[in-house]
Design an enzyme around this catalytic site. Structure first.
Site, PDB file in Angstrom:
ATOM      1  N   SER A  66      -7.374  -1.768  -8.547  1.00 29.74           N
ATOM      2  CA  SER A  66      -7.127  -1.145  -7.248  1.00 29.74           C
ATOM      3  C   SER A  66      -7.565   0.305  -7.280  1.00 29.74           C
ATOM      4  O   SER A  66      -7.460   0.980  -8.304  1.00 29.74           O
ATOM      5  CB  SER A  66      -5.650  -1.250  -6.893  1.00 29.74           C
ATOM      6  OG  SER A  66      -5.028   0.018  -6.963  1.00 29.74           O
ATOM      7  N   LYS A  67      -8.051   0.758  -6.131  1.00 28.42           N
ATOM      8  CA  LYS A  67      -8.621   2.113  -6.136  1.00 28.42           C
ATOM      9  C   LYS A  67      -7.539   3.170  -6.261  1.00 28.42           C
ATOM     10  O   LYS A  67      -7.816   4.302  -6.619  1.00 28.42           O
ATOM     11  CB  LYS A  67      -9.516   2.351  -4.926  1.00 28.42           C
ATOM     12  CG  LYS A  67      -8.842   2.333  -3.598  1.00 28.42           C
ATOM     13  CD  LYS A  67      -9.879   2.648  -2.528  1.00 28.42           C
ATOM     14  CE  LYS A  67      -9.286   2.420  -1.147  1.00 28.42           C
ATOM     15  NZ  LYS A  67     -10.288   2.267  -0.135  1.00 28.42           N
ATOM     16  N   ARG A  68      -6.280   2.817  -5.973  1.00 29.50           N
ATOM     17  CA  ARG A  68      -5.208   3.798  -6.144  1.00 29.50           C
ATOM     18  C   ARG A  68      -4.830   3.963  -7.616  1.00 29.50           C
ATOM     19  O   ARG A  68      -4.375   4.985  -8.048  1.00 29.50           O
ATOM     20  CB  ARG A  68      -3.974   3.391  -5.338  1.00 29.50           C
ATOM     21  CG  ARG A  68      -4.015   3.917  -3.911  1.00 29.50           C
ATOM     22  CD  ARG A  68      -2.933   3.315  -3.067  1.00 29.50           C
ATOM     23  NE  ARG A  68      -3.095   1.858  -2.932  1.00 29.50           N
ATOM     24  CZ  ARG A  68      -3.982   1.276  -2.142  1.00 29.50           C
ATOM     25  NH1 ARG A  68      -4.784   2.011  -1.399  1.00 29.50           N
ATOM     26  NH2 ARG A  68      -4.076  -0.035  -2.081  1.00 29.50           N
TER      27      ARG A  68
END
Ligand code: GLU
Length: 489
Positions: free
Chosen positions: A244-246
């Site tokens: 996930s990009k977070r």
């Protein structure tokens, strides 16, 4: 085997990213798998930018997609490449398709609000209950258009990776295909575009599998034979969580910026869920293409192993010639962020140590830390290295090394012999004796082979640095004024 000529087969695949953020490594894998099919079969790879979510799309993300394609070797001038097309440019035919489904009784207008639906069913999570199915509503602003799904039977999705997932039609709600303002939703736009572009194989991320029975029904309702489907496994991090990009580093650009070579990245991405066989992993792209089979893609999640990627990169770096390695380092050596001023950099000096660095770095970005001492007036001292190397005895050793280096032939072998001899006189093996010299001259305990580095740095600069280190050691040994206890007046 020679590759079939592009366009010689009717296979048409596509990569259909939405420009809503940095280009994700998962997108890169999807693009490459599709590209591999097109190249292998002499088919066509269509790039379609799904830019219909105006609130989230940014032009710079479109540029990011186009430059990512270049970096991955998916080139616009390749005969197998078609596009880019933009989903927004197909709005007309998407609306026509929605209208046709309505006219043919395959879709109906609905004015139910979510609250009304929940009030009727008493269930917050419910799918649509079909209330407007037979109310015969015409279009009016605010009315959504819903697709009439079959009440009975089942929809079988033939998926080259997952067998034949089967979805009972009774579980498929009458889903929305156009919003209250008349604009087609993603599900429909995506199908209309695939039909328009004559796509024969839809290979995409697993997250789209739940949409697939609905989309297959749309293909059939629009009078077309559905394509083959292939849903690629999710990519997970070391904790088996979906990337996930977070949480994770997912942008292709970030990997390239730290010095992963594009070829290494491509090779690594091709192995995310697929293996070329014979326990071989590092192979030229053409060979990966030759062996690629969609049916052999694994359906279970694929681990994005940054350590393995870095190790691959080391191998790709080693496979370059020294000249190509030096050229590949140029963006880091010449970057404004480099620790030296542009006029301090000296290409000849770099070329002299390039063979030493070539066998050591795993990421091109590591090059600056390896060579900064050659271009800066004084080395950047890593304090941890200093504390470890400059123990008792270091000052005496450095004093004698300095004296011996003052008139020795300035050549790596002789320098090594000198430090060995001085070290022995101090009861130190070479490994221990060279640590203070290395830190004094390069600032760090770890780096390129020391004596070759000194040879390139030159006698004068080496001695100045040893003097500076000795001065610091002397200063540290002498109590400063502040530390002298104040005497009573
Ligand atoms: N635009 C969609 C996405 O980026 C892809 C849909 C598809 O491949 O069918 O997730």
């Amino acid at each position: 085997m020679t590759s079939p000529a592009p366009g010689s087969s009717s296979t048409r695949v596509r990569f259909a990213p939405s420009p809503t953020g940095m280009f994700h490594v998962g997108g890169a894998r999807s693009a490459l798998f599709n590209w591999a099919v097109a190249k292998q079969q002499g088919g066509t790879f269509v790039l379609r930018i799904e830019d219909t979510d105006a609130s989230r799309n940014q032009p710079e993300w479109v540029d990011g997609i186009l430059s990512a394609m270049e970096a991955l070797g998916i080139r616009k001038d390749d005969p197998a490449f078609e596009g880019p097309y933009y989903q927004s440019e197909n709005a007309g035919i998407q609306k026509d398709a929605a209208q046709r489904l309505f006219t043919e009784g395959k879709a109906y207008y609905c004015d139910c609000t979510r609250d009304a639906l929940i009030a009727r069913t008493g269930n917050q999570q419910t799918g649509y209950d079909g209330f407007c199915r037979d109310r015969g509503l015409e279009y009016a602003e605010g009315r959504a258009l819903r697709f009439r799904t079959p009440d009975e039977g089942e929809t079988q999705v033939v998926d080259l990776i997952r067998g034949t997932p089967t979805f009972p039609n009774a579980n498929l709600e009458d889903f929305v295909i156009a919003r209250g303002n008349g604009s087609p939703v993603f599900l429909l736009a995506n199908v209309v575009d695939d039909i328009d572009e004559n796509i024969t194989l839809v290979m995409r991320a697993e997250e789209h599998l739940p949409n697939t029975p609905k989309q297959q029904l749309l293909w059939e309702a629009l009078g077309h034979t559905p394509p083959q489907w292939a849903h690629m496994p999710v990519i997970v991090n070391e904790k088996r969580q979906k990337l996930s990009k977070r949480r994770d580093k997912v942008a292709l650009e970030d990997y390239l910026a730290e010095g992963i070579l594009p070829d290494a990245m491509v090779n690594y991405l091709m192995l995310l869920g697929w293996a070329p066989g014979n326990d071989e992993e590092i192979l030229p792209f053409d060979e990966l293409v030759r062996r690629f089979r969609v049916e052999d893609i694994n359906s279970s999640s694929a681990f994005f192993d940054v350590k393995k990627l870095t190790a691959f990169n080391g191998e790709y770096i080693r496979a370059l010639s020294v000249e190509d390695f030096a050229a590949a380092c140029a963006p880091w050596l010449r970057a404004p962020a480099a620790p030296w001023a542009p006029d301090q950099f000296d290409q000849k000096v770099f070329d002299a140590v390039a063979p030493l660095a070539h066998s050591r770095v795993a990421l091109l970005s590591e090059i600056t830390n390896n060579v900064d001492f050659l271009f800066l007036d004084a080395p950047i001292i890593d304090e941890d290295s200093w504390n470890k190397a400059m123990k008792t005895g270091a000052a005496g050793l450095l004093t004698d090394v300095r004296a011996a280096l003052a008139d020795v032939a300035w050549e790596a072998e002789a320098l090594k012999d000198t430090v060995t001899t001085v070290g022995e006189a101090h009861g130190m093996k070479l490994g221990k004796a060279q640590a203070p010299v290395r830190v004094a001259v390069t600032g760090r305990r770890i780096g390129l082979p020391l004596f070759e580095s000194l040879e390139v740095l030159g006698r004068e600069r080496t001695l100045v640095r040893i003097d500076a280190a000795l001065a610091r050691l002397v200063q540290a040994a002498t109590p400063s004024d502040a530390e002298v206890p104040a005497t009573a007046e």
